[in-house]
Design an enzyme around this catalytic site. Structure first.
Site, PDB file in Angstrom:
ATOM      1  N   TYR A 134      -5.738  14.714 -35.013  1.00 55.48           N
ATOM      2  CA  TYR A 134      -5.753  13.352 -34.607  1.00 55.48           C
ATOM      3  C   TYR A 134      -5.722  13.353 -33.004  1.00 55.48           C
ATOM      4  O   TYR A 134      -6.526  12.733 -32.383  1.00 55.48           O
ATOM      5  CB  TYR A 134      -4.497  12.645 -34.901  1.00 55.48           C
ATOM      6  CG  TYR A 134      -4.631  11.021 -34.589  1.00 55.48           C
ATOM      7  CD1 TYR A 134      -5.385  10.058 -35.335  1.00 55.48           C
ATOM      8  CD2 TYR A 134      -3.942  10.508 -33.408  1.00 55.48           C
ATOM      9  CE1 TYR A 134      -5.454   8.877 -35.026  1.00 55.48           C
ATOM     10  CE2 TYR A 134      -3.958   9.218 -33.237  1.00 55.48           C
ATOM     11  CZ  TYR A 134      -4.767   8.084 -33.894  1.00 55.48           C
ATOM     12  OH  TYR A 134      -5.027   6.934 -33.772  1.00 55.48           O
ATOM     13  N   LYS A 137      -9.593  12.192 -31.203  1.00 56.68           N
ATOM     14  CA  LYS A 137      -9.365  10.858 -30.435  1.00 56.68           C
ATOM     15  C   LYS A 137      -9.823  11.387 -29.008  1.00 56.68           C
ATOM     16  O   LYS A 137     -10.629  10.660 -28.534  1.00 56.68           O
ATOM     17  CB  LYS A 137      -8.152  10.217 -30.379  1.00 56.68           C
ATOM     18  CG  LYS A 137      -7.859   9.784 -31.830  1.00 56.68           C
ATOM     19  CD  LYS A 137      -8.734   8.609 -32.312  1.00 56.68           C
ATOM     20  CE  LYS A 137      -8.307   8.101 -33.406  1.00 56.68           C
ATOM     21  NZ  LYS A 137      -9.310   6.843 -33.878  1.00 56.68           N
ATOM     22  N   SER A 188      -7.339   5.325 -29.359  1.00 57.39           N
ATOM     23  CA  SER A 188      -6.120   5.547 -29.136  1.00 57.39           C
ATOM     24  C   SER A 188      -5.547   6.326 -27.822  1.00 57.39           C
ATOM     25  O   SER A 188      -6.565   6.980 -27.369  1.00 57.39           O
ATOM     26  CB  SER A 188      -5.510   6.481 -30.469  1.00 57.39           C
ATOM     27  OG  SER A 188      -4.124   7.034 -30.158  1.00 57.39           O
TER      28      SER A 188
END
Length: 263
Positions: A151, A155, A138
């Protein structure tokens, strides 16, 4: 790195980017496609749609034993894995309110799953003379993700691990790429995070929302060129350049961006 005639494993392949990649790899002539997901019914349907060159495997990638079993099943069914796509991921939509369980789960799926796959596959690939790992990381791993601390952090960690793998194993025949899309029309955007949530609004405001199929197209092109960073949204490269050219200015701009979304 051409997918043709390779044995490919894709995790998180029952839907979204994973499903699109599995289908595209089959269309590119992969000798075997292993469709892995916690959603066994969804994975089975994707494998059925692909045909005889695909099988479905239920796998919880947060478990080292299940990742090893997934790889063993793939190699027993088709032969040596040539491309492993660690695509499964989770999003929380939480900031400081994220509890220890959310952090633990997100680290397990978004980071440790890559580690588990590499522990099993890298020694085998080195012994066989080569192989390829693709990590779905991502754009959040490069430029953060408003509204979601676990998140963003995981990532970024996944990208760092992929860099480490490339540094240590590139000369031993192991290729590594990280897939870093921004907005993609998947369950993560339309289902897992409410449309009015800060994270969803930030993604929508940041640029075009691509289809999973468009991302899969970028993956095939990026693998063919063996690029470390595969950026379906090319503007992300400019955002990263600005970030490293002037970190304080970038952070101030991101803070203003978040304030505008919260206003």
């Amino acid at each position: 790195m051409r997918v043709q005639d390779r044995i490919v494993v894709v995790t998180g392949a029952a839907s979204g980017i994973g499903r699109a990649m599995a289908r595209r790899f089959a269309a590119e002539g992969a000798a075997g496609v292993v469709v892995a997901d916690l959603d066994e019914a969804g994975a089975t349907q994707v494998a059925k749609d692909i045909g005889d060159q695909a099988i479905a495997v239920r796998a919880d990638v947060s478990s080292q034993d299940e990742v090893r079993a997934l790889i063993d099943t793939a190699e027993e069914a088709f032969g040596p894995v040539g491309l492993f796509c660690s695509n499964a991921g989770v999003i929380t939509g939480q900031g400081l309110d994220a509890g220890d369980l959310e952090w633990t789960r997100t680290i397990a799926v978004n980071v440790l799953a890559h580690v588990y796959a590499a522990r099993v596959l890298v020694p085998r690939m080195v012994e066989r003379g080569g192989g390829y790992l693709l990590h779905t990381c991502s754009a959040a791993g490069l430029i953060s993700c408003p509204g979601d601390a676990p998140y963003s952090v995981t990532k970024a960690a996944a990208i760092s691990f992929a860099e480490w793998l490339s540094i240590h194993y590139r000369t031993k025949g192991i290729g590594v790429s990280v897939l870093c899309p921004q907005g993609v029309r998947t369950g993560m955007l339309s289902g897992d995070v409410d449309a009015q949530h800060l994270t969803a609004r930030a993604v929508v405001a940041s640029g075009p929302i691509l289809t999973p199929e468009a991302v899969a197209e970028s993956v095939v092109e990026g693998l063919d060129a063996e690029r470390f960073y595969i950026l379906p949204h090319p503007e992300v490269a400019e955002y990263v350049r600005r970030k490293f050219d002037d970190p304080d200015r970038w952070l101030s701009g991101m803070a203003r961006f978040v304030d505008s979304l919260e206003a």
